[in-house]
Design a protein around this motif. Sequence first.
Motif, PDB file in Angstrom:
ATOM      1  N   SER A 106      26.131  10.938  72.846  1.00  0.00           N
ATOM      2  CA  SER A 106      25.075  11.485  73.714  1.00  0.00           C
ATOM      3  C   SER A 106      25.656  12.028  75.013  1.00  0.00           C
ATOM      4  CB  SER A 106      23.980  10.453  73.967  1.00  0.00           C
ATOM      5  OG  SER A 106      24.510   9.286  74.493  1.00  0.00           O
ATOM      6  N   GLN A 109      27.105  15.402  74.151  1.00  0.00           N
ATOM      7  CA  GLN A 109      25.992  16.339  73.917  1.00  0.00           C
ATOM      8  C   GLN A 109      25.443  16.843  75.249  1.00  0.00           C
ATOM      9  OE1 GLN A 109      24.680  17.689  71.217  1.00  0.00           O
ATOM     10  NE2 GLN A 109      25.057  16.375  69.465  1.00  0.00           N
ATOM     11  N   LYS A 110      25.305  15.945  76.224  1.00  0.00           N
ATOM     12  CA  LYS A 110      24.747  16.336  77.533  1.00  0.00           C
ATOM     13  C   LYS A 110      25.668  17.339  78.236  1.00  0.00           C
ATOM     14  CE  LYS A 110      21.982  12.247  78.406  1.00  0.00           C
ATOM     15  NZ  LYS A 110      21.920  10.919  78.987  1.00  0.00           N
ATOM     16  N   ASP A 113      25.391  20.662  76.440  1.00  0.00           N
ATOM     17  CA  ASP A 113      24.102  21.284  76.747  1.00  0.00           C
ATOM     18  C   ASP A 113      24.147  21.928  78.135  1.00  0.00           C
ATOM     19  OD1 ASP A 113      21.231  21.675  76.171  1.00  0.00           O
ATOM     20  OD2 ASP A 113      20.970  20.338  77.875  1.00  0.00           O
TER      21      ASP A 113
ATOM     22  N   LEU B  44      21.139  21.195  69.278  1.00  0.00           N
ATOM     23  CA  LEU B  44      20.371  21.559  70.481  1.00  0.00           C
ATOM     24  C   LEU B  44      20.402  23.061  70.740  1.00  0.00           C
ATOM     25  CD1 LEU B  44      21.349  19.009  73.278  1.00  0.00           C
ATOM     26  CD2 LEU B  44      19.089  19.362  72.314  1.00  0.00           C
ATOM     27  N   LYS B  90      13.597  17.820  77.529  1.00  0.00           N
ATOM     28  CA  LYS B  90      14.928  17.439  77.039  1.00  0.00           C
ATOM     29  C   LYS B  90      15.077  15.922  77.014  1.00  0.00           C
ATOM     30  CE  LYS B  90      17.951  20.446  77.635  1.00  0.00           C
ATOM     31  NZ  LYS B  90      18.655  21.449  78.415  1.00  0.00           N
ATOM     32  N   ILE B  92      18.102  13.256  75.491  1.00  0.00           N
ATOM     33  CA  ILE B  92      19.368  13.096  74.754  1.00  0.00           C
ATOM     34  C   ILE B  92      19.821  11.646  74.896  1.00  0.00           C
ATOM     35  CG2 ILE B  92      21.795  13.831  74.568  1.00  0.00           C
ATOM     36  CD1 ILE B  92      20.996  16.502  75.879  1.00  0.00           C
ATOM     37  N   GLY B  93      20.022  10.978  73.761  1.00  0.00           N
ATOM     38  CA  GLY B  93      20.502   9.592  73.797  1.00  0.00           C
ATOM     39  C   GLY B  93      19.435   8.595  73.409  1.00  0.00           C
ATOM     40  N   PRO B  94      19.692   7.308  73.669  1.00  0.00           N
ATOM     41  CA  PRO B  94      18.726   6.269  73.265  1.00  0.00           C
ATOM     42  C   PRO B  94      17.423   6.368  74.051  1.00  0.00           C
ATOM     43  CG  PRO B  94      20.835   5.321  73.939  1.00  0.00           C
ATOM     44  CD  PRO B  94      20.867   6.758  74.338  1.00  0.00           C
ATOM     45  N   TYR B 115      17.117   7.378  68.605  1.00  0.00           N
ATOM     46  CA  TYR B 115      18.112   8.323  69.128  1.00  0.00           C
ATOM     47  C   TYR B 115      17.485   9.710  69.253  1.00  0.00           C
ATOM     48  CZ  TYR B 115      22.386  11.065  69.605  1.00  0.00           C
ATOM     49  OH  TYR B 115      23.352  11.921  70.054  1.00  0.00           O
ATOM     50  N   SER B 116      17.445  10.207  70.484  1.00  0.00           N
ATOM     51  CA  SER B 116      16.820  11.513  70.747  1.00  0.00           C
ATOM     52  C   SER B 116      17.872  12.595  70.958  1.00  0.00           C
ATOM     53  CB  SER B 116      15.970  11.453  72.022  1.00  0.00           C
ATOM     54  OG  SER B 116      15.002  10.456  71.910  1.00  0.00           O
ATOM     55  N   LEU B 117      17.559  13.776  70.492  1.00  0.00           N
ATOM     56  CA  LEU B 117      18.447  14.932  70.710  1.00  0.00           C
ATOM     57  C   LEU B 117      17.601  16.194  70.575  1.00  0.00           C
ATOM     58  CD1 LEU B 117      21.455  15.748  71.157  1.00  0.00           C
ATOM     59  CD2 LEU B 117      21.644  15.980  68.701  1.00  0.00           C
TER      60      LEU B 117
END
Lengths: 222, 169
Positions: A106, A109-110, A113, B44, B90, B92-94, B115-117
């Motif tokens: 994550s 990913q951030k 992004d 994404l 947006k 992203i993550g838990p 888990y989000s994305l």
Amino acid sequence: MNLALLFSGGKDSTYAGLLAKKHKHKISCLISIESENKDSFMFHTPSISQTKAQANSMNLPLISVKTHGKKELELIDLEKAIKKAKKKYKIKGVITGAVESIYQASRIQKICDKLKLECFNPLWQKDQIELLNDLIENKFEAIIIGVSAYPLDDSWLGRKIDKEFIKDISKLKEKYKINPAGEGGEFESFVLNCPLFKKPLKIQGSNTYGEKNSWRLEVNVK
Amino acid sequence: MEFVKPIEDILKNNKIKFKTLNYKKLNKNNLESSDKIIICGTSLADNDFLKKTNLKKFDFIKYTNKPILGICAGMHILSSIYGGKLKKQKQIGPTDIIFIEEFLSMEPNRKHQVYSLHGFYAENKKYFKTYSFNACPQAIKHNSKEIYGILFHPEVRNKKIVEEFLRIK
């Protein structure tokens, strides 16, 4: 697509690079983060300086960045390295070897992004035994260079990831819930040869550090 | 790969016969030969599926009664096909979420970590009921069909949601 490989020198990032190449992506450069914090949650640390030799064998440029390895602050250094790759090699995305770690995945990913880059994780959620078997099938020569979980000890350092290894680590999975591909940080690996390498690397020397169930092997390869 | 392969692994582990197709290759034959459909997520940065010409490929959703599970981008598609709107959000993550009623085996009224994305969420109050909300709808079900949308990624830590969907008769 023109991509940078986030590269630790270990089996996962190297295999992720091979898969990206098989999917017709171009690896334009490698990015390695050399962390002073040997217990970093984010980065693999044993023998990280040897990624230079691996990059040479792959005939790829390496962007190597040092970080103090302080939690969250180390991400700023990673972002700087990715920015550099974007500017210098015009990358459109990065490849990571993330398999299970939501913590690592994550955060990357951030960053991607934020920098408007694609983020490829070809090993994401892959069965760990399947991953180990894939390495053998794809002729990876990888050794263990770090352990940090009971009952692993210094006798595992230098061990090749082969069928025998898979058999033994599977037994530890049953008995001690060890992640068989080391996804819980139980062990770290180093790739000496794989289809991305022009020539295999040989260990010229090594030093062992640690105690009890926490050991690392610093190798010098050529 | 990373959004499809983990779902394929769940199907394999549950001994389900399946076929994986790029949505651009969908046709009447392969839709008729399946009894359930899962629309997987994507990265994404990939919003190509939202172009009008691409979205049109999913028009079949309105004319079938087969159970459908849309994951992340798949949920965006389900909602859009029924005239819903996508809005920026947006995550992203838990993420901690609570279901207001049981939803594909997820127990209600307690925290679940998912888990989000995603960069968008789907809103369609006319055709879908929201079963979980955290900043935006996290899980929805069509008011009269077995059509489920999940904004988070159940293939990470919550595989039982997909397994429960597979059990729908």
